[in-house]
Design a protein around this motif. Structure first.
Motif, short mmCIF file in Angstrom:
data_model
loop_
_atom_site.label_atom_id
_atom_site.label_comp_id
_atom_site.label_asym_id
_atom_site.label_seq_id
_atom_site.Cartn_x
_atom_site.Cartn_y
_atom_site.Cartn_z
N ARG A 62 0.83 -1.20 0.00
CA ARG A 62 0.00 0.00 0.00
C ARG A 62 0.86 1.26 0.00
NH1 ARG A 62 -5.18 -1.46 1.17
NH2 ARG A 62 -5.77 0.73 1.48
N ARG A 63 2.06 1.15 0.58
CA ARG A 63 2.99 2.27 0.63
C ARG A 63 4.29 1.83 -0.04
NH1 ARG A 63 4.69 4.93 5.31
NH2 ARG A 63 4.53 6.86 4.14
N VAL A 64 4.66 2.53 -1.11
CA VAL A 64 5.84 2.18 -1.90
C VAL A 64 6.80 3.36 -1.87
CG1 VAL A 64 6.70 1.65 -4.23
CG2 VAL A 64 4.56 0.61 -3.39
N LEU A 65 8.09 3.05 -1.77
CA LEU A 65 9.14 4.06 -1.85
C LEU A 65 9.99 3.76 -3.07
CD1 LEU A 65 10.93 6.37 -0.77
CD2 LEU A 65 12.07 4.66 0.68
N GLU A 66 10.15 4.75 -3.93
CA GLU A 66 11.01 4.62 -5.11
C GLU A 66 12.14 5.64 -4.99
OE1 GLU A 66 10.36 4.28 -9.86
OE2 GLU A 66 9.55 6.11 -8.95
N ILE A 67 13.37 5.17 -5.14
CA ILE A 67 14.53 6.06 -5.09
C ILE A 67 15.05 6.18 -6.51
CG2 ILE A 67 16.80 6.45 -4.09
CD1 ILE A 67 15.96 4.64 -1.75
N GLY A 68 14.75 7.30 -7.16
CA GLY A 68 15.12 7.53 -8.55
C GLY A 68 13.89 7.50 -9.46
N THR A 69 13.30 8.68 -9.72
CA THR A 69 12.06 8.77 -10.50
C THR A 69 12.32 8.77 -11.99
OG1 THR A 69 11.26 10.23 -8.73
CG2 THR A 69 9.89 10.04 -10.71
N LEU A 70 13.35 9.55 -12.42
CA LEU A 70 13.63 9.81 -13.83
C LEU A 70 12.35 10.36 -14.48
CD1 LEU A 70 16.03 9.69 -15.80
CD2 LEU A 70 15.14 7.50 -16.58
N GLY A 71 11.87 9.74 -15.56
CA GLY A 71 10.69 10.25 -16.25
C GLY A 71 9.38 9.65 -15.81
N GLY A 72 9.40 8.83 -14.75
CA GLY A 72 8.17 8.30 -14.19
C GLY A 72 7.69 6.98 -14.74
N TYR A 73 8.49 6.35 -15.62
CA TYR A 73 8.04 5.09 -16.24
C TYR A 73 7.81 4.01 -15.19
CZ TYR A 73 8.06 0.99 -19.32
OH TYR A 73 7.72 -0.17 -19.98
N SER A 74 8.83 3.73 -14.37
CA SER A 74 8.65 2.70 -13.34
C SER A 74 7.65 3.14 -12.28
CB SER A 74 10.00 2.36 -12.71
OG SER A 74 10.64 3.52 -12.21
N THR A 75 7.54 4.44 -12.06
CA THR A 75 6.59 4.96 -11.08
C THR A 75 5.17 4.62 -11.49
OG1 THR A 75 8.12 6.85 -10.98
CG2 THR A 75 6.12 6.96 -9.63
N ILE A 76 4.87 4.72 -12.77
CA ILE A 76 3.53 4.37 -13.27
C ILE A 76 3.25 2.89 -12.99
CG2 ILE A 76 2.10 4.09 -15.33
CD1 ILE A 76 3.59 6.53 -16.52
N ALA A 96 13.72 19.16 -13.43
CA ALA A 96 13.23 18.98 -14.80
C ALA A 96 12.74 17.55 -15.02
CB ALA A 96 14.33 19.33 -15.80
N HIS A 97 13.44 16.59 -14.45
CA HIS A 97 12.99 15.19 -14.56
C HIS A 97 11.66 15.01 -13.84
CE1 HIS A 97 17.41 13.60 -15.06
NE2 HIS A 97 17.10 14.57 -15.90
N ALA A 98 11.55 15.60 -12.66
CA ALA A 98 10.32 15.47 -11.88
C ALA A 98 9.12 16.07 -12.61
CB ALA A 98 10.50 16.14 -10.52
N ALA A 99 9.33 17.17 -13.32
CA ALA A 99 8.23 17.80 -14.06
C ALA A 99 7.74 16.90 -15.18
CB ALA A 99 8.68 19.15 -14.62
N ILE A 100 8.67 16.27 -15.88
CA ILE A 100 8.29 15.34 -16.95
C ILE A 100 7.55 14.14 -16.35
CG2 ILE A 100 9.21 13.73 -18.68
CD1 ILE A 100 11.48 15.84 -19.07
N ALA A 101 8.06 13.64 -15.23
CA ALA A 101 7.41 12.51 -14.57
C ALA A 101 6.00 12.87 -14.14
CB ALA A 101 8.24 12.06 -13.38
N ARG A 102 5.83 14.05 -13.54
CA ARG A 102 4.50 14.45 -13.07
C ARG A 102 3.49 14.48 -14.20
NH1 ARG A 102 1.56 13.56 -9.38
NH2 ARG A 102 3.17 14.17 -7.86
N ALA A 103 3.89 15.03 -15.36
CA ALA A 103 2.97 15.08 -16.51
C ALA A 103 2.61 13.67 -16.97
CB ALA A 103 3.61 15.86 -17.64
N SER A 104 3.58 12.77 -17.00
CA SER A 104 3.31 11.40 -17.43
C SER A 104 2.42 10.67 -16.43
CB SER A 104 4.62 10.64 -17.62
OG SER A 104 5.35 11.17 -18.71
#
Length: 232
Positions: A62-76, A96-104
């Motif tokens: 239910r609670r996940v921690l990701e270290i390294g977002t990049l463009g959000g692919y694995s986050t999705i 800049a990476h975080a902004a791209i990830a947020r949009a995705s």
């Protein structure tokens, strides 16, 4: 039997991807936007993204921690694997990476599940509340032992810990290779094998990203020890 070559392995990976992952517009757009912004092409391969998704579901995270977002692919992938009221906390050093990830993430319909924390992970991790069910480590390899220590501190017995890029094209098994990203990866693997807070294994991977590996661990019932005696 087909001879094992990198080309043959990539053909098999393409078959696995087509058969088991298939077409996904949101994920493909996330990678396309990342590439268009000239971010490093270091996101996980599709089959590995699906593995993260399944590990989240299998573990009931239910609670996940990701270290390294990049463009959000694995986050999705991770966000899709948790319940509607679950949360992925993901750490990214580059705005800049975080902004791209947020949009995705928003386009994929999982933005409400994701909390992006800006900053260097070693500085952000001490500010988190903890009790994560799954931790995915995919950032600078030189800091893998630091990230693993925090995974143990912020998790609980049964927390799943996944570390990407542990094979480094076989270099981790070659003591003559002393590049910092390799020695950092090697130190992380040694920690997983010796630190009593972890029970771990690792698998070689050959996919469209090349020859590498992934480590998978579970936190043991001594995971609440501080780790102060373990050198990061």
């Amino acid at each position: 039997m087909t001879e094992l070559t990198l080309d043959a392995a990539r053909r098999l990976d393409a078959y696995f991807t087509a058969t088991l992952v298939g077409h996904d517009e949101a994920l493909e757009r996330a990678v396309a936007d990342q590439d268009a912004a000239h971010l490093p092409s270091i996101e996980v391969a599709p089959v590995n993204g699906k593995l993260l998704h399944l590990l989240a579901r299998i573990s009931g995270a239910r609670r996940v921690l990701e270290i390294g977002t990049l463009g959000g692919y694995s986050t999705i992938w991770l966000a899709r694997g948790i319940p509607a009221d679950g949360t992925v906390t993901t750490i990214e050093a580059e705005p800049a990476h975080a902004a791209i990830a947020r949009a995705s993430l928003e386009r994929a319909g999982v933005g409400h599940k994701v909390d992006i924390r800006l900053g260097r992970a070693a500085e952000v991790l001490p500010t988190l509340a903890g009790d994560y069910d799954l931790v995915f480590i995919d950032a600078d390899k030189e800091s893998n032992t630091i990230y693993l220590d925090w995974a143990a501190r912020l998790g609980h017995p049964g927390t799943v810990v996944v570390v990407d890029n542990v094979g480094r094209g076989g270099d981790v098994a070659d003591p003559e290779v002393t590049a910092s990203h390799v020695t950092g990866t090697r130190a992380g693997l040694v920690m997983l094998g010796t630190d009593p807070r972890f029970d771990a294994t690792a698998l070689q991977t050959i996919d469209r990203k090349g020859w590498d590996g992934v480590a998978i661990a579970v936190l043991t019932d001594v995971a609440d020890v501080t780790g102060d005696d373990i050198a990061p």
